[in-house]
Motif scaffolding. Structure first.
Motif, PDB file in Angstrom:
ATOM      1  N   LEU B  87       0.831  -1.201   0.000  1.00  0.00           N
ATOM      2  CA  LEU B  87       0.000   0.000   0.000  1.00  0.00           C
ATOM      3  C   LEU B  87       0.863   1.248   0.000  1.00  0.00           C
ATOM      4  CD1 LEU B  87      -2.466  -1.078   2.854  1.00  0.00           C
ATOM      5  CD2 LEU B  87      -2.744  -1.418   0.411  1.00  0.00           C
ATOM      6  N   CYS B  88       0.545   2.138  -0.894  1.00  0.00           N
ATOM      7  CA  CYS B  88       1.167   3.465  -0.951  1.00  0.00           C
ATOM      8  C   CYS B  88       0.229   4.409  -0.205  1.00  0.00           C
ATOM      9  CB  CYS B  88       1.300   3.852  -2.426  1.00  0.00           C
ATOM     10  SG  CYS B  88       1.799   5.547  -2.761  1.00  0.00           S
ATOM     11  N   ALA B  89       0.769   5.234   0.676  1.00  0.00           N
ATOM     12  CA  ALA B  89      -0.081   6.134   1.455  1.00  0.00           C
ATOM     13  C   ALA B  89       0.574   7.504   1.559  1.00  0.00           C
ATOM     14  CB  ALA B  89      -0.323   5.562   2.855  1.00  0.00           C
ATOM     15  N   VAL B  90      -0.195   8.524   1.269  1.00  0.00           N
ATOM     16  CA  VAL B  90       0.305   9.894   1.352  1.00  0.00           C
ATOM     17  C   VAL B  90      -0.165  10.540   2.644  1.00  0.00           C
ATOM     18  CG1 VAL B  90       0.187  12.193   0.317  1.00  0.00           C
ATOM     19  CG2 VAL B  90       0.418  10.182  -1.135  1.00  0.00           C
ATOM     20  N   ASN B  91       0.750  11.156   3.342  1.00  0.00           N
ATOM     21  CA  ASN B  91       0.450  11.845   4.586  1.00  0.00           C
ATOM     22  C   ASN B  91       0.107  13.306   4.269  1.00  0.00           C
ATOM     23  OD1 ASN B  91       0.273  12.732   7.189  1.00  0.00           O
ATOM     24  ND2 ASN B  91       2.325  12.138   7.785  1.00  0.00           N
ATOM     25  N   ASP B  92      -1.118  13.668   4.550  1.00  0.00           N
ATOM     26  CA  ASP B  92      -1.578  15.029   4.303  1.00  0.00           C
ATOM     27  C   ASP B  92      -2.144  15.562   5.602  1.00  0.00           C
ATOM     28  OD1 ASP B  92      -4.233  16.500   2.249  1.00  0.00           O
ATOM     29  OD2 ASP B  92      -2.681  17.398   3.506  1.00  0.00           O
ATOM     30  N   ASP B  93      -1.440  16.481   6.210  1.00  0.00           N
ATOM     31  CA  ASP B  93      -1.911  17.060   7.473  1.00  0.00           C
ATOM     32  C   ASP B  93      -2.149  15.982   8.516  1.00  0.00           C
ATOM     33  OD1 ASP B  93      -4.714  19.111   8.589  1.00  0.00           O
ATOM     34  OD2 ASP B  93      -2.613  19.056   9.229  1.00  0.00           O
ATOM     35  N   TYR B  94      -1.214  15.044   8.598  1.00  0.00           N
ATOM     36  CA  TYR B  94      -1.224  13.965   9.589  1.00  0.00           C
ATOM     37  C   TYR B  94      -2.299  12.916   9.358  1.00  0.00           C
ATOM     38  CZ  TYR B  94       1.865  17.184  11.920  1.00  0.00           C
ATOM     39  OH  TYR B  94       2.896  18.025  12.203  1.00  0.00           O
ATOM     40  N   LYS B  95      -3.019  13.021   8.250  1.00  0.00           N
ATOM     41  CA  LYS B  95      -3.956  11.967   7.883  1.00  0.00           C
ATOM     42  C   LYS B  95      -3.382  11.216   6.696  1.00  0.00           C
ATOM     43  CE  LYS B  95      -7.751  14.374   7.217  1.00  0.00           C
ATOM     44  NZ  LYS B  95      -9.198  14.673   7.063  1.00  0.00           N
ATOM     45  N   LEU B  96      -3.580   9.904   6.697  1.00  0.00           N
ATOM     46  CA  LEU B  96      -3.077   9.078   5.606  1.00  0.00           C
ATOM     47  C   LEU B  96      -4.180   8.783   4.599  1.00  0.00           C
ATOM     48  CD1 LEU B  96      -0.843   6.373   7.363  1.00  0.00           C
ATOM     49  CD2 LEU B  96      -0.113   8.385   6.094  1.00  0.00           C
ATOM     50  N   SER B  97      -3.848   8.986   3.328  1.00  0.00           N
ATOM     51  CA  SER B  97      -4.736   8.568   2.248  1.00  0.00           C
ATOM     52  C   SER B  97      -4.042   7.426   1.532  1.00  0.00           C
ATOM     53  CB  SER B  97      -4.988   9.726   1.272  1.00  0.00           C
ATOM     54  OG  SER B  97      -5.685  10.775   1.904  1.00  0.00           O
ATOM     55  N   PHE B  98      -4.746   6.298   1.419  1.00  0.00           N
ATOM     56  CA  PHE B  98      -4.145   5.088   0.884  1.00  0.00           C
ATOM     57  C   PHE B  98      -4.531   4.865  -0.576  1.00  0.00           C
ATOM     58  CE2 PHE B  98      -2.204   2.710   4.357  1.00  0.00           C
ATOM     59  CZ  PHE B  98      -2.657   3.399   5.461  1.00  0.00           C
ATOM     60  N   GLY B  99      -3.593   4.317  -1.329  1.00  0.00           N
ATOM     61  CA  GLY B  99      -3.927   3.763  -2.621  1.00  0.00           C
ATOM     62  C   GLY B  99      -4.641   2.436  -2.414  1.00  0.00           C
ATOM     63  N   ALA B 100      -5.135   1.869  -3.509  1.00  0.00           N
ATOM     64  CA  ALA B 100      -5.922   0.633  -3.412  1.00  0.00           C
ATOM     65  C   ALA B 100      -5.057  -0.586  -3.129  1.00  0.00           C
ATOM     66  CB  ALA B 100      -6.714   0.427  -4.694  1.00  0.00           C
ATOM     67  N   GLY B 101      -3.750  -0.434  -3.261  1.00  0.00           N
ATOM     68  CA  GLY B 101      -2.865  -1.556  -2.975  1.00  0.00           C
ATOM     69  C   GLY B 101      -2.492  -2.348  -4.216  1.00  0.00           C
ATOM     70  N   THR B 102      -1.288  -2.886  -4.215  1.00  0.00           N
ATOM     71  CA  THR B 102      -0.800  -3.738  -5.294  1.00  0.00           C
ATOM     72  C   THR B 102      -0.554  -5.123  -4.731  1.00  0.00           C
ATOM     73  OG1 THR B 102       0.276  -1.889  -6.416  1.00  0.00           O
ATOM     74  CG2 THR B 102       1.040  -4.115  -6.986  1.00  0.00           C
ATOM     75  N   THR B 103      -1.235  -6.108  -5.261  1.00  0.00           N
ATOM     76  CA  THR B 103      -1.034  -7.486  -4.807  1.00  0.00           C
ATOM     77  C   THR B 103       0.135  -8.086  -5.567  1.00  0.00           C
ATOM     78  OG1 THR B 103      -3.381  -7.741  -4.330  1.00  0.00           O
ATOM     79  CG2 THR B 103      -2.075  -9.752  -4.562  1.00  0.00           C
ATOM     80  N   VAL B 104       1.169  -8.433  -4.847  1.00  0.00           N
ATOM     81  CA  VAL B 104       2.355  -9.055  -5.443  1.00  0.00           C
ATOM     82  C   VAL B 104       2.329 -10.549  -5.148  1.00  0.00           C
ATOM     83  CG1 VAL B 104       4.876  -9.209  -5.352  1.00  0.00           C
ATOM     84  CG2 VAL B 104       3.752  -6.968  -5.305  1.00  0.00           C
ATOM     85  N   THR B 105       2.445 -11.321  -6.198  1.00  0.00           N
ATOM     86  CA  THR B 105       2.508 -12.781  -6.063  1.00  0.00           C
ATOM     87  C   THR B 105       3.893 -13.231  -6.488  1.00  0.00           C
ATOM     88  OG1 THR B 105       0.160 -12.966  -6.595  1.00  0.00           O
ATOM     89  CG2 THR B 105       1.496 -14.972  -6.766  1.00  0.00           C
ATOM     90  N   VAL B 106       4.567 -13.919  -5.572  1.00  0.00           N
ATOM     91  CA  VAL B 106       5.906 -14.439  -5.860  1.00  0.00           C
ATOM     92  C   VAL B 106       5.786 -15.921  -6.168  1.00  0.00           C
ATOM     93  CG1 VAL B 106       8.254 -14.739  -4.999  1.00  0.00           C
ATOM     94  CG2 VAL B 106       6.914 -12.737  -4.302  1.00  0.00           C
ATOM     95  N   ARG B 107       6.305 -16.319  -7.325  1.00  0.00           N
ATOM     96  CA  ARG B 107       6.226 -17.724  -7.753  1.00  0.00           C
ATOM     97  C   ARG B 107       7.603 -18.367  -7.711  1.00  0.00           C
ATOM     98  NH1 ARG B 107       1.812 -17.094 -12.640  1.00  0.00           N
ATOM     99  NH2 ARG B 107       0.041 -16.866 -11.232  1.00  0.00           N
ATOM    100  N   ALA B 108       7.607 -19.644  -7.399  1.00  0.00           N
ATOM    101  CA  ALA B 108       8.875 -20.387  -7.300  1.00  0.00           C
ATOM    102  C   ALA B 108       9.504 -20.576  -8.679  1.00  0.00           C
ATOM    103  CB  ALA B 108       8.623 -21.739  -6.647  1.00  0.00           C
TER     104      ALA B 108
END
Lengths: 117, 108
Positions: B87-108
């Motif tokens: 999750l990427c989150a920007v701090n604006d006036d001490y409040k965090l706004s989050f992106g929707a998130g990136t799901t990373v899948t690691v394969r063998a």
């Protein structure tokens, strides 16, 4: 690092009942705590900012009479979901800022999974 | 309003490198955070950037360009346990706004 706890971790309740979730900072004082809600595969959405000794500040679209927040001490904030309905089922996460740090980091609790039947 | 964009999903092989981009348009800026979140758990802190440039922390690095409204998280030497949402989150006036998130899948 700083530790934040939440209780309960999971709760299942009937529609129309109220549920209280506690958020505690265990080894630091938190003048400000935040409450978030996260639906499946979605990001965290800030619901409200909880300030010790004063009224909480709610984000647009969040009903303050439905989601009651109390921040009675520097280590405890509570969120009460009143008259819960199935659409309130979600993952509720709190976070806290350490009053002693200039750093803006928020420390997150482990979350509470609420299921309303 | 706040607008924070990151890719929805990424897949990579164990031992490889993956770069997760985040662009933001926010009303204020007091720093940018990256968090890792495993399913059903709370986010855990990975990195914080408030000035332009690269911050390196072991296998994880994060970069910020404030003029471009852009950040990336670089994961090196991927391990299976790195499979999670980032999750990427920007701090604006001490409040965090989050992106929707990136799901990373690691394969063998």
């Amino acid at each position: 690092g700083a530790v934040v706890s939440q209780h309960p971790s999971r709760v299942i309740c009937k529609s129309g009942t109220s549920v209280k979730i506690e958020c505690r900072s265990l080894d630091f004082q938190a003048t400000t705590m935040f409450w978030y809600r996260q639906f499946p595969k979605k990001s965290l959405m800030l619901m409200a900012t909880s300030n010790e000794g004063s009224k909480a500040t709610y984000e647009q679209g969040v009903e303050k009479d439905k989601f009651l927040i109390n921040h009675a001490s520097l280590t405890l904030s509570t969120l009460t979901v009143t008259s819960a309905h199935p659409e309130d089922s979600s993952f509720y996460i709190c976070s806290a800022r350490d009053a002693g740090l200039d750093y803006n980091e928020q420390f997150f609790g482990p979350g509470t999974r609420l299921t309303v039947l | 309003g706040q607008n924070i964009d990151q890719p929805t999903e990424m897949t990579a092989t164990e031992g490889a490198i993956v770069q997760i981009n985040c662009t933001y348009q926010t009303s204020g800026f007091n720093g940018l955070f990256w968090y890792q979140q495993h399913a059903g758990e709370a986010p855990t802190f990975l990195s914080y950037n408030v000035l332009d440039g690269l911050e390196e922390k072991g296998r994880f690095s994060s970069f910020l360009s404030r003029s471009k409204g852009y950040s990336y998280l670089l994961l090196k030497e991927l391990q299976m346990k790195d499979s999670a949402s980032y999750l990427c989150a920007v701090n604006d006036d001490y409040k965090l706004s989050f992106g929707a998130g990136t799901t990373v899948t690691v394969r063998a």
